[in-house]
Write a protein that holds these residues in place. Sequence first.
Motif, mmCIF file in Angstrom:
data_model
loop_
_atom_site.group_PDB
_atom_site.id
_atom_site.type_symbol
_atom_site.label_atom_id
_atom_site.label_comp_id
_atom_site.label_asym_id
_atom_site.label_seq_id
_atom_site.Cartn_x
_atom_site.Cartn_y
_atom_site.Cartn_z
ATOM 1 N N GLN A 1 82.310 21.864 -2.304
ATOM 2 C CA GLN A 1 81.196 22.786 -2.461
ATOM 3 C C GLN A 1 80.482 22.529 -3.778
ATOM 4 O O GLN A 1 81.106 22.208 -4.788
ATOM 5 C CB GLN A 1 81.666 24.233 -2.437
ATOM 6 N N GLN B 1 77.628 24.693 -6.108
ATOM 7 C CA GLN B 1 77.006 26.007 -6.227
ATOM 8 C C GLN B 1 76.163 26.044 -7.500
ATOM 9 O O GLN B 1 76.628 25.662 -8.574
ATOM 10 C CB GLN B 1 78.088 27.084 -6.278
ATOM 11 N N ARG B 2 74.929 26.498 -7.382
ATOM 12 C CA ARG B 2 74.028 26.640 -8.538
ATOM 13 C C ARG B 2 73.849 28.117 -8.867
ATOM 14 O O ARG B 2 73.963 28.969 -8.005
ATOM 15 C CB ARG B 2 72.677 26.019 -8.237
ATOM 16 N N ILE C 1 75.611 30.426 -10.546
ATOM 17 C CA ILE C 1 76.793 31.208 -10.200
ATOM 18 C C ILE C 1 76.605 32.641 -10.731
ATOM 19 O O ILE C 1 76.258 32.829 -11.901
ATOM 20 C CB ILE C 1 78.044 30.552 -10.811
ATOM 21 N N LYS D 1 76.205 25.110 -12.945
ATOM 22 C CA LYS D 1 76.422 24.495 -11.636
ATOM 23 C C LYS D 1 77.933 24.323 -11.473
ATOM 24 O O LYS D 1 78.609 23.862 -12.385
ATOM 25 C CB LYS D 1 75.724 23.141 -11.594
ATOM 26 N N ARG E 1 81.071 22.734 -9.174
ATOM 27 C CA ARG E 1 81.493 21.768 -8.157
ATOM 28 C C ARG E 1 82.971 22.030 -7.882
ATOM 29 O O ARG E 1 83.783 21.964 -8.800
ATOM 30 C CB ARG E 1 81.314 20.338 -8.648
ATOM 31 N N THR E 2 83.295 22.345 -6.644
ATOM 32 C CA THR E 2 84.671 22.640 -6.270
ATOM 33 C C THR E 2 85.262 21.427 -5.581
ATOM 34 O O THR E 2 84.682 20.901 -4.629
ATOM 35 C CB THR E 2 84.727 23.867 -5.343
ATOM 36 N N GLN F 1 87.606 23.779 -9.955
ATOM 37 C CA GLN F 1 86.166 23.987 -9.983
ATOM 38 C C GLN F 1 85.684 23.510 -11.345
ATOM 39 O O GLN F 1 86.157 23.972 -12.381
ATOM 40 C CB GLN F 1 85.784 25.445 -9.767
ATOM 41 N N TRP G 1 85.521 35.092 -6.623
ATOM 42 C CA TRP G 1 85.020 33.841 -6.038
ATOM 43 C C TRP G 1 84.408 34.059 -4.674
ATOM 44 O O TRP G 1 84.280 33.143 -3.909
ATOM 45 C CB TRP G 1 86.177 32.856 -5.926
ATOM 46 N N ASP H 1 81.576 34.119 -3.650
ATOM 47 C CA ASP H 1 80.454 33.233 -3.386
ATOM 48 C C ASP H 1 80.910 31.842 -2.964
ATOM 49 O O ASP H 1 80.122 31.061 -2.460
ATOM 50 C CB ASP H 1 79.553 33.127 -4.620
ATOM 51 N N SER H 2 82.161 31.522 -3.163
ATOM 52 C CA SER H 2 82.664 30.216 -2.727
ATOM 53 C C SER H 2 83.760 30.404 -1.679
ATOM 54 O O SER H 2 84.715 29.678 -1.618
ATOM 55 C CB SER H 2 83.175 29.414 -3.919
#
Length: 178
Positions: free
Chosen positions: A10, A12-13, A15, A22, A24-25, A98, A155, A157-158
């Motif tokens: 994933q 995500q911008r 957060i 940004k 990155r998972t 992440q 979390w 959102d992820s």
Amino acid sequence: MEEFMKRLVQVQRDIPWLPQAKGRTYIADELPPLERCATAFGLAFEGNRLLLTRLRDRDWNLTGGCIDPGETPEHAAVREVREEASAKVEVIELIGYQELQKFFPKPPDYRWPHPIDCQVYFRCRLIELSPFEPNPKASTARSSNPAKRDVCLRWRDSRRSTKRAYGALRPGNQGQRG
């Protein structure tokens, strides 16, 4: 020779809890550089239910937190689970991490690596669950089915990438990765 596995699951911008960043998972089997590791989380199951903590300043969350100076990410995860959920665990394996890239100048009192730091996630074996005593960090702890939406995780959102990690964690799936 074993191959290093690191898979992006994933991006995500902006957060919600870290604007101008940004995320990155990754699901991975090796830690990121230790100088970038800022926090560690221990995901432990009681049967098929994930152990969670209700933090005083954030509501329900995974058990974990800051890595203290001189502490390894693994030791931090074990310590944080003990402090936040009154549980004794041992780290079984790294799930992933992440990577957080910040797009703002480093504030003078900022304690985390900048501009990139990592939150590291470990699968843990629950050894003992003691009666929970409220403490300065957490008001309660419980285990919950991670697929249920009744738990508000920081979390949230992820959720997709976290569910993939949970899939690899379920007791019947040890050793498999999402």
